[in-house]
Design an enzyme around this catalytic site. Structure first.
Site, short mmCIF file in Angstrom:
data_model
loop_
_atom_site.label_atom_id
_atom_site.label_comp_id
_atom_site.label_asym_id
_atom_site.label_seq_id
_atom_site.Cartn_x
_atom_site.Cartn_y
_atom_site.Cartn_z
N GLU A 48 30.49 -46.05 18.12
CA GLU A 48 29.61 -46.85 18.98
C GLU A 48 29.87 -48.31 18.69
OE1 GLU A 48 25.46 -46.09 18.44
OE2 GLU A 48 24.83 -47.55 19.94
N ASP A 59 17.06 -53.75 18.08
CA ASP A 59 17.80 -53.98 16.86
C ASP A 59 16.93 -54.60 15.78
OD1 ASP A 59 20.03 -53.05 18.19
OD2 ASP A 59 20.68 -55.05 18.81
#
Length: 271
Positions: A48, A59
């Site tokens: 990824e 995040d």
């Protein structure tokens, strides 16, 4: 289903072992392409690739630091994607980015330009976590036309009906969020991880891969008791932003591979 979309799902199914998908931030170090090659050689079943973005939603601090490092180096999404075109890998690449980047990568063409560009540089899947299921029909259709698997994320807070619709709409694999928290390292694997993965596996024939908080080899082995594989990100990116060389991160990925393969040497994803 297009050949390329089938390629991501079929590649993961053919692995015959617990799936290991490292998450790397594009451009975080000058030799980031060597890092991608290294983790593939170390046993990754897919990689990824995160595109650095200044205003991420999911995040946590480590991934944000990695994105900031890449942006400070002058890294930008489209040139980074173009660098991927020169790679010759045996495993598929899956790009993770946000809707703002996806819709503006090729300004005149919106999401069609985004997925077409991914296909042109050899990317086989995409994750756009802030694009709601209800607003994703055009993106998913364009991605299917381009041969890019639109991987969707399912959170443990979703009820059964929504999980079933996400699993049905996803392609390549289903991303099982272990918990309702941002990405990042934790001392323990979230208590919701196992039950959520089992619920998703009962709803789909696609591989189910668990991410968010998979921080150690022990976490990975436990997660794969209920899922087909794991995504590991912050534990690897923390090493890089703290100054570890690429070789050390590759060694860490190899350790995850050994732990998963030792715990369950043979497995049929989705079974």
């Amino acid at each position: 289903m297009s050949v390329a979309t089938a390629g991501l799902e079929q590649h993961l199914r053919a692995a015959g072992r617990p799936l290991l998908v490292p998450y790397l931030m594009a451009g975080v170090v000058p030799d980031w392409l060597d890092l991608v090659r290294g983790v593939v050689d170390a046993g990754a079943d897919a990689v990824e690739i995160g595109l650095p973005f200044s205003d991420p939603m999911l995040d946590g601090p480590t991934v944000q630091r990695a994105a900031a490092v890449a942006l400070d180096r002058g890294a930008r999404p489209r040139p980074l994607l173009d660098e991927l075109a020169g790679l010759d890998l045996d495993v598929p690449l899956v790009v993770m980015t946000y809707a703002n980047v996806a819709e503006t990568l090729v300004p005149s063409r919106g999401v069609a330009g985004f997925v077409d560009h991914l296909a042109e540089v050899g990317v086989r899947g995409a994750i756009v976590p802030d694009l709601p299921l209800e607003e994703s029909a055009e993106y998913r259709a364009r991605a299917a036309d381009a041969g890019v698997a639109a991987v969707l994320m399912a959170a443990p807070s979703c009820d059964d009906d929504r999980c079933r619709r996400i699993a049905s709409a996803s392609a390549g694999f289903v991303y099982s969020m272990s918990s309702m928290r941002t990405t990042g390292e934790h001392d323990d694997l979230a208590a919701t991880a196992g039950a959520h993965s089992r619920r998703l596996r009962a709803m789909t024939d696609l591989p189910v891969v668990t991410g968010f908080g998979v921080s150690t080899t022990e976490h990975a082995v436990r997660a794969c008791a209920d899922a087909d594989g794991v995504l590991v990100g912050s534990a690897l990116l923390r090493m890089l932003v703290d100054g570890a060389p690429v070789a050390d991160v590759v060694d860490a990925v190899a350790a995850f591979r050994r732990a998963l393969s030792s715990a369950r040497p043979e497995v049929a994803p989705g079974v």
